[in-house]
Design an enzyme around this catalytic site. Structure first.
Site, short mmCIF file in Angstrom:
data_model
loop_
_atom_site.label_atom_id
_atom_site.label_comp_id
_atom_site.label_asym_id
_atom_site.label_seq_id
_atom_site.Cartn_x
_atom_site.Cartn_y
_atom_site.Cartn_z
N ASP A 216 0.86 -1.19 0.00
CA ASP A 216 0.00 0.00 0.00
C ASP A 216 0.89 1.24 0.00
O ASP A 216 1.57 1.52 0.99
CB ASP A 216 -0.89 -0.03 1.24
CG ASP A 216 -1.94 1.08 1.25
OD1 ASP A 216 -1.95 1.90 0.31
OD2 ASP A 216 -2.75 1.11 2.21
N ASP A 227 -3.85 7.05 -3.95
CA ASP A 227 -3.77 6.02 -2.92
C ASP A 227 -4.27 4.71 -3.55
O ASP A 227 -5.44 4.59 -3.91
CB ASP A 227 -4.66 6.43 -1.75
CG ASP A 227 -4.54 5.49 -0.56
OD1 ASP A 227 -3.82 4.48 -0.65
OD2 ASP A 227 -5.19 5.76 0.48
N HIS A 296 -11.96 6.12 2.30
CA HIS A 296 -11.98 7.50 2.81
C HIS A 296 -11.86 8.48 1.66
O HIS A 296 -11.39 8.13 0.57
CB HIS A 296 -10.82 7.71 3.78
CG HIS A 296 -9.49 7.28 3.23
ND1 HIS A 296 -8.67 8.10 2.51
CD2 HIS A 296 -8.86 6.06 3.26
CE1 HIS A 296 -7.59 7.43 2.13
NE2 HIS A 296 -7.68 6.18 2.57
N HIS A 304 -6.44 11.33 4.76
CA HIS A 304 -7.74 10.94 5.30
C HIS A 304 -8.58 12.20 5.50
O HIS A 304 -8.37 12.96 6.45
CB HIS A 304 -7.59 10.20 6.63
CG HIS A 304 -7.03 8.82 6.49
ND1 HIS A 304 -6.49 8.10 7.53
CD2 HIS A 304 -6.92 8.02 5.40
CE1 HIS A 304 -6.06 6.93 7.09
NE2 HIS A 304 -6.32 6.85 5.81
N GLU A 329 -11.20 1.24 -0.77
CA GLU A 329 -10.35 0.11 -0.37
C GLU A 329 -11.16 -0.87 0.46
O GLU A 329 -12.00 -0.48 1.27
CB GLU A 329 -9.12 0.58 0.40
CG GLU A 329 -9.40 1.38 1.65
CD GLU A 329 -8.12 1.87 2.32
OE1 GLU A 329 -7.11 1.13 2.31
OE2 GLU A 329 -8.13 2.99 2.86
N GLU A 424 -7.16 -1.59 -3.51
CA GLU A 424 -7.60 -0.20 -3.36
C GLU A 424 -7.34 0.59 -4.64
O GLU A 424 -6.33 0.39 -5.32
CB GLU A 424 -6.83 0.45 -2.20
CG GLU A 424 -7.13 1.92 -1.98
CD GLU A 424 -6.30 2.49 -0.83
OE1 GLU A 424 -6.71 3.52 -0.28
OE2 GLU A 424 -5.24 1.90 -0.51
#
Length: 443
Positions: A216, A227, A296, A304, A329, A424
Site C-alpha cells: 500500500d 492512494d 476514505h 484521510h 479500499e 484499493e
C-alpha cells in the site's frame, strides 16, 4: 562557425610581352581566376566568399541545412528512474478508467455546464493523472521483481526510491516532499497484519514463500495523493482470498457516485466479499470484511479527509458529492474480521489545524519545525526522518504525539494465524464522469 576565406590569385607579370601575348595572358588569367572562384564555391558550399575589389552582383549560394535528427522518445528504465514528466513532454497524462454516471446522473455526460466545470479543473486532473502514472509504473515493476528472500526494508526503499525518481522530487531539500513524491510511507503488512506496517531502521524481517503481503503506497503531485494498494502472494492457495477482496473493491467502485449514500456502498461490498471462501491447509474459511477498516475521501495534502467509506452495511447516510476524491479500499480476512493496534509504530502525520500547545522539550520543537518544512500534513515514517539526517528524535516524536500535535498510526492486526488481503483504487467524481484514475492493466 566556419571561417569564410577568399582565395588570392597570383598576378601574371606581363612586362616585355607582345600585345597579343598580353591579351592571351590577360584572358588566361581571368579564366584561371573564374575557375578558381568556381572551385572555391564548390568546395565550400554554403559559404559566402568576399567579392574581389570592383566585382559587382556576386551571386550568393544558399546555405544547405543539415536535416535535424529526430529525438528518440524516452522510455522507462529498470528499475524505474525516468521522471514521468519526461515521458509525456506535453504534460497530457493518461486518463484512468472512465465510467459514465447512471440513472438520474446520466445527464451529466453531455450537459454543457458540467462539461465546462470539468474543463476548468484540467490542472487538478493532470496532477492526479501524473501521480497515477507514477503509481502504475512503480507497482508494475514491483510486482515483477518482489520475491521471497528479500527484506521488507529492501522492498520498501526500492518502491519509495522509484516513486521519488518518477515524480522528480527526491525529498532531500527543504519543502521538496510537499511538492511531490511519496504520498505516504510504503506499507508492507504481512499475513494477519492488515495495514500501517512499514519497517523502521534496523528491521531484518524477510518476506517468506507462504506470506500474504499487502503493498500500500501513495504518490503525489502538488498534494494530489493517489492512494492504491494490492496484495502479493507466492502460493496459489490464497487466490480465492485475493479474488474476493478484488471483487469487493470493484463493487465499491461500481456503486460509488455523486449523491450515493455510504451505507449503500458498504452493504454492496459486504455482500460481494462474503460470497467467497478459501481453503487453507484443509480448513475452509469464509472471507470476512474487516468491519472497522474503511475507505476514505482525500483532500489536498491530507490522506484521510472527513468522510469514510464503510465495507459493511450500516447506518451512515452521508452522501458522496461532485468533485470529491475517494480511496475505495476493502480488506478481507480469514480471522475475526476485526483489527486492533499491535506491534511497533512507524506511521505518523501532523494533525491538520492542531491546537497550539507549548512544548517544553527542545527536541520536540526542533522536530516539529522539521515536520512542518518537509512533510506538512503528509504522512511520514521514522525512516523518512532518518533519511533527513536526524537521530535521537524518538523522545521528541512521542512528546508531539502525546501533545495532540502529531497522530500516530500503529499497525492494525487481526488474530495471529489469520490471513488478510487488500485492494484499493483512487476515484474522482468529476462533474461529467467517474474516473478510476489509478486503474491499470494489472488490477
Amino acid at each position: 562557425m566556419a571561417a569564410q576565406t577568399t582565395e588570392k590569385l597570383e598576378k601574371l607579370d606581363l612586362n616585355g610581352q607582345s600585345a597579343d601575348a598580353k591579351a592571351v595572358s590577360s584572358s588566361t588569367g581571368q579564366a584561371a581566376k573564374a575557375e578558381a572562384e568556381e572551385d572555391s564555391d564548390d568546395e565550400k558550399e554554403g559559404e559566402n566568399p568576399a567579392p574581389e575589389s570592383g566585382a559587382t552582383g556576386a551571386a550568393k549560394k544558399k546555405k544547405k541545412r543539415k536535416p535535424k535528427k529526430k529525438k528518440s522518445p524516452k522510455v522507462q528504465t529498470s528499475p524505474p528512474r525516468v521522471p514521468v514528466a519526461d515521458l509525456f513532454p506535453n504534460h497530457q497524462f493518461p486518463e484512468g478508467e472512465i465510467v459514465e454516471y447512471k440513472n438520474e446522473n446520466s445527464y451529466r455526460t453531455t450537459n454543457e455546464e458540467k462539461r465546462y466545470l470539468d474543463r476548468m479543473r484540467n490542472d487538478f486532473l493532470q496532477e492526479y493523472r501524473q501521480g497515477s502514472e507514477v503509481h502504475r509504473q512503480v507497482r508494475q515493476y514491483a510486482q515483477k521483481n518482489i520475491r521471497p528472500g528479500q527484506t521488507l526494508t529492501e522492498i520498501a526503499e526500492g518502491i519509495e526510491d522509484a516513486v521519488r525518481a518518477l515524480t522528480g522530487h527526491q525529498g532531500l531539500e527543504e519543502g521538496d516532499n510537499i511538492k511531490g513524491g511519496m504520498g505516504f510511507p510504503c506499507g508492507l503488512s504481512i499475513n494477519h497484519c492488515a495495514a500501517h506496517y512499514t519497517p523502521n531502521a534496523g528491521n531484518k524481517m524477510v518476506l517468506q514463500q507462504g506470506d500474504v503481503m499487502k503493498v500500500d503506497f501513495g504518490a503525489h503531485i502538488n498534494g494530489r495523493i493517489v492512494d492504491s494498494a494490492f496484495t502479493m502472494t507466492f502460493d496459489p492457495v490464497y487466490d480465492p482470498l485475493l479474488e474476493a477482496v478484488k471483487d469487493a473493491t470493484n463493487t465499491g467502485i461500481r456503486e460509488a457516485g455523486i449523491d450515493v449514500r455510504m451505507s449503500d456502498i458498504g452493504a454492496a461490498i459486504q455482500e460481494t466479499m462474503e460470497s467467497y471462501e478459501v481453503e487453507i491447509n484443509g480448513t475452509t474459511y469464509p472471507v470476512k470484511p474487516i468491519r472497522n477498516l474503511n475507505g476514505h475521501n482525500i483532500d489536498q495534502h491530507v490522506i484521510h479527509g472527513g468522510k469514510s467509506v464503510p465495507i459493511v452495511k450500516g447506518g451512515d447516510q452521508t452522501k458522496m458529492e461532485e468533485g470529491e476524491v475517494f480511496a475505495i479500499e476493502t480488506f478481507g480476512s480469514t480471522g475475526k474480521g476485526y483489527v486492533r493496534e499491535d506491534m511497533e509504530t512507524s506511521h505518523y502525520a501532523l494533525i491538520p489545524d492542531a491546537p497550539v500547545v507549548p512544548l517544553r522539550l527542545s527536541s520536540a520543537k526542533n522536530l516539529l519545525n522539521l515536520i512542518n518544512k518537509n512533510f506538512g500534513t503528509l504522512p511520514f515514517c521514522r525512516r523518512y526522518i532518518d533519511r533527513l539526517g536526524q537521530d535521537k528524535y524518538l523522545l521528541g516524536l512521542n512528546n508531539l504525539v502525546s501533545s495532540g500535535i502529531v497522530q500516530d498510526y500503529p499497525p492494525l492486526c487481526d488474530i495471529k494465524g489469520s490471513y488478510t488481503a487488500q485492494f484499493e483504487h483512487t476515484i474522482i467524481l468529476r462533474p461529467t464522469v467517474k474516473e478510476v484514475v489509478s486503474r491499470g492493466d494489472d488490477y
